[in-house]
Scaffold this active site. Structure first.
Site, PDB file in Angstrom:
ATOM      1  N   CYS A   1      -0.025 -38.626  14.420  1.00  0.00           N
ATOM      2  CA  CYS A   1       1.320 -39.075  14.039  1.00  0.00           C
ATOM      3  C   CYS A   1       2.419 -38.171  14.619  1.00  0.00           C
ATOM      4  CB  CYS A   1       1.427 -39.251  12.535  1.00  0.00           C
ATOM      5  SG  CYS A   1       2.604 -40.547  12.121  1.00  0.00           S
TER       6      CYS A   1
ATOM      7  N   HIS B   1      -2.934 -43.021  11.043  1.00  0.00           N
ATOM      8  CA  HIS B   1      -3.580 -41.929  10.308  1.00  0.00           C
ATOM      9  C   HIS B   1      -5.091 -42.148  10.202  1.00  0.00           C
ATOM     10  CE1 HIS B   1      -0.061 -39.648   8.993  1.00  0.00           C
ATOM     11  NE2 HIS B   1       0.550 -40.810   9.118  1.00  0.00           N
TER      12      HIS B   1
ATOM     13  N   GLU C   1      -7.201 -40.172   9.060  1.00  0.00           N
ATOM     14  CA  GLU C   1      -7.664 -39.609   7.777  1.00  0.00           C
ATOM     15  C   GLU C   1      -7.325 -40.538   6.622  1.00  0.00           C
ATOM     16  OE1 GLU C   1      -4.922 -38.785   9.266  1.00  0.00           O
ATOM     17  OE2 GLU C   1      -3.378 -38.646   7.726  1.00  0.00           O
TER      18      GLU C   1
HETATM   19  N1  LIG Z   1       3.438 -39.338   9.371  1.00  0.00           N
HETATM   20  C1  LIG Z   1       4.021 -38.722  10.368  1.00  0.00           C
HETATM   21  O1  LIG Z   1       3.505 -37.784  10.955  1.00  0.00           O
HETATM   22  C2  LIG Z   1       5.400 -39.172  10.731  1.00  0.00           C
HETATM   23  C3  LIG Z   1       5.902 -38.639  12.047  1.00  0.00           C
HETATM   24  C4  LIG Z   1       7.401 -38.733  12.236  1.00  0.00           C
HETATM   25  N2  LIG Z   1       8.089 -37.937  11.267  1.00  0.00           N
HETATM   26  C5  LIG Z   1       7.833 -40.182  12.159  1.00  0.00           C
HETATM   27  O2  LIG Z   1       8.426 -40.595  11.175  1.00  0.00           O
HETATM   28  O3  LIG Z   1       7.577 -40.920  13.072  1.00  0.00           O
END
Ligand SMILES: NC(=O)CC[C@H](N)C(=O)O
Length: 379
Positions: free
Chosen positions: A271, A356, A358
């Protein structure tokens, strides 16, 4: 089965958006005024994990599932054999505020220790119920995400005063989150010889747990740890974690990512970590109109043409057109809107996913991304 009733509900509550919309509701949790970027998540369960996910820091979270809180909150102190929290993604509540349609007045679950309302009160976070979350979702998907104020009070609320404050606050995009969410010192889980360093830009516990499940010691380090310091641990691989805010606000981590790539250290980005790796490898990032937050986001693995259902929580992404001149090729694409969901370095041992793997909360379909990291580490 344990059952508990909400105790801090039925206060005054107002949600004020930066486009001038004022929504009336019932306040719950802690009486206070907060400002943040208002976003929505379409997941049906998993508020314990979502509310403690550091990626939500700075945000007022709207849950679109209409009834929230019915299974309460489990034991905050329960930990696994490594001492990692069993049910929560970090040590504190990370959201600035919570917006729901209906707060369950009674919560029942075999594992319940308190109500959502009680937990939010203890964590000093306000919530509002009785809100048409569908209308909010329609607004954000039409106009894009925006800043908002959430006021919970025991007394009548002065809307004009809050509107003036809202007009003058720092926007989410320029907020600096790393000093709030990242660990201040290294944390070590396990005593195996082989280790993986996790660069903590707001890491979720589930990321560390997945590294442990691969059979490696996990060494969690601050977001701005330099490359040489990381190498001093002699890790088999490195994970760049998820986290809040604009990836452009993490230049130190981008710098480290560049060196990890140059030196061909097996690396996985998740992410925010994927966006940082993308920037390090000459792609560009941008802000999505309203992001992807939910647990049923379909992604295609372009190597196998297989579709996976993924858990997501992001508001930025890697520009698809910037991939062409970069060091990466597309690995996963979002089946709904074709956005970039995963990249692989053309020549080095570096992979990254926007979703994600995980989960927590969400489906485990893409846990195999951690096995891909393991393959790179054992090559
Ligand atoms: N869950 C995250 O890692 C979000 C990554 C980043 N802050 C976004 O909003 O795209």
């Amino acid at each position: 089965m344990t059952t508990k009733k909400s105790k801090h509900a039925n206060k005054f509550g107002k949600l004020i958006l930066s486009d001038g919309t004022v929504l009336d509701g019932m306040g719950f949790g802690y009486s206070t005024t907060v400002f943040g970027e208002i976003v929505f998540n379409t997941g049906m369960v998993g508020y314990t994990e979502a509310l403690t996910d550091p990626s939500y820091n700075g945000q007022i979270l709207t849950l679109t599932y209409p009834l929230v809180g019915n299974y309460g909150i489990p034991d905050l102190d329960a930990v696994d054999e490594d001492g990692i929290s069993k049910f929560f993604e970090s040590d504190t509540m990370q959201i600035r505020g919570l917006v729901v349609h209906e707060l369950s007045q009674t919560a029942s679950h075999w594992n319940l220790k308190m109500t959502l309302d009680e937990w939010m009160y203890n964590e000093k976070v306000p919530g509002i119920s009785g809100i048409d979350t569908r209308a909010i979702t329609k607004k954000l998907t039409t106009s894009g995400v925006m800043m908002a104020a959430l006021v919970v009070s025991d007394e009548e609320i002065d809307v004009e005063k809050v509107k003036n404050e809202l007009a003058n606050i720092t926007t989410y995009n320029s907020e600096k989150f790393m000093d709030i969410v990242s660990t201040k010192e290294e944390k070590i889980y396990g005593d195996e010889n082989n280790s993986v360093v996790v660069i903590d830009t707001g890491a979720k516990n589930a990321i560390v747990r997945n590294i442990r499940e691969l059979g490696y010691k996990a060494i969690v380090v601050p977001w701005n740890t330099p490359f040489d310091k990381i190498m001093s641990y002699k890790p088999k691989g490195v994970v760049l974690s998820s986290g809040p805010g604009d990836p452009q606000n993490c230049p130190d981590t981008v710098d480290t990512a560049k060196k990890l790539i140059e030196n061909n250290i097996p690396t996985l980005g998740i992410c925010l970590g994927a966006q940082i790796i993308g920037i390090a490898g000459n792609t560009e990032t941008y802000k999505l109109k309203y992001g992807h937050r939910g647990q049923n986001k379909p992604c295609v693995n372009l190597e196998t043409n297989q579709v996976y259902v993924t858990s997501q929580n992001h508001g930025y992404g890697i520009k698809p057109e910037s991939l062409e001149k970069s060091d990466f090729k597309l690995w996963f694409a979002n089946a709904d809107d074709d956005t970039v969901e995963g990249i692989k370095h053309k020549t080095k041992n570096c992979i990254a996913v926007q979703f994600h793997p995980e989960a927590a909360p969400g489906p485990f379909d893409c846990k195999y991304v951690f096995d891909e990291l393991k393959k790179l580490m054992e090559k």
